[in-house]
Design a protein around this motif. Sequence first.
Motif, PDB file in Angstrom:
ATOM      1  N   LYS A 183     -52.083 -56.038 -34.972  1.00  0.00           N
ATOM      2  CA  LYS A 183     -53.455 -56.004 -35.485  1.00  0.00           C
ATOM      3  C   LYS A 183     -54.160 -54.710 -35.113  1.00  0.00           C
ATOM      4  N   ASP A 192     -48.608 -60.267 -32.253  1.00  0.00           N
ATOM      5  CA  ASP A 192     -49.606 -60.331 -33.322  1.00  0.00           C
ATOM      6  C   ASP A 192     -50.801 -59.441 -32.988  1.00  0.00           C
ATOM      7  N   GLN A 193     -51.200 -59.449 -31.724  1.00  0.00           N
ATOM      8  CA  GLN A 193     -52.348 -58.646 -31.288  1.00  0.00           C
ATOM      9  C   GLN A 193     -52.071 -57.148 -31.424  1.00  0.00           C
TER      10      GLN A 193
END
Length: 388
Positions: A327, A323-324
């Motif tokens: 992003k 997810d990081q």
Amino acid sequence: MTKESHISFKAGISRRYFLQVTGAGVVTATALGASAFRAQAEPYGKFTWISPRGTLEVLDDYPYWAAKKAGYFGDLDTDMQPGPSDGTATVKFVDVGQADMGFPSPGVFSFAIQNGMKLKSVFHMGARDTFSFAFRKGEGTNDLKTLEGKTILLGSAAWQSITDPLLASQGVDIKKVKYVEAGWPTWGTALAGGQGDAALSWEGLRAEWIAKNLDFEYWLGVQNSKLPANTFVVRSADLDDPDRKAFLEKYLRGWAMGLEFGYQNPRAAVEAVFEQFPTLAKNLGPELGTTSILQQINVFRGDMDKREGWGSHDMASWQGFFDQIHKIGQISSPVKAEDVCTNELIGPANDFDKAKVKADADGAKLSEGFAALDVEKIKAHLFDSAVK
């Protein structure tokens, strides 16, 4: 930072990759020409594991050497290769069939995913985040946001895929950080010599740098980060082949037994590595060698009470990582951890007689220099170089 680099594959390969790091930190690769896959006996012939660091003369791979010495791989035909120092070679070689298993950082694994390599993580070695930032004495910080506007030294341009998500997870605006590729193995020396403001490091390497008179203080990921660390990857298709899957279970069982052996007797595990690499033994010696391996055992073991065994993936940690990096634009599409990481081999890999391994470890004969060491005393000072 170097904007383009390439690696040449060993005989039998005509495929070349060109590494591109964009201003946004996105790593891409272009494959040129046709790939020539090596001929293999079923299911593998000689099984080749490839290092991510361009050398085998380190203590990081102690579970393999301890297991090999103890006979835990049985009659499996195994091979270890250092590979090129290019940070992404460990996944490229597996992808094109020049190696069977690689040991990438999560960032380099994401490079493989972003570039369509059909690889899967099958044995998560780094249960805790091994990566850290080294600073010259008196210049360290516990707030990585202070690195904005400053320069971080890397050994390879590909390591930006490691540092960007680590910095972003700590609230750093990665667009305000400058990277300089200072070269392998000289990036630590460059920091000591006054270049840059910090350098990427990792557990185990801290002790090795002390042996080279590189005395730094560290922000430690193992204490401050929730991200995962390096893992073993194979071609996804190998898990669909019953014979290869069975081989992988036996092979990873050898690694798991080596990890258990090292946990039970770290000094004997260091000696197994030193027997393979006399120069490393001379450079480190028993105390720093044991310090290095204890740092790594802390990473590899993690919180074992919450794991399914050696090599088990914490899917929540991996999902947080994916997810990081989505992003920050390191990968262009979301990734579901369960699609690229699997624990299906962890049960079979940990299906061994732990009492026997403990007996083997306890019965290992130590040389005089190792026998004289107080392991508990070393453990008590394992994090002395952390920024206070």
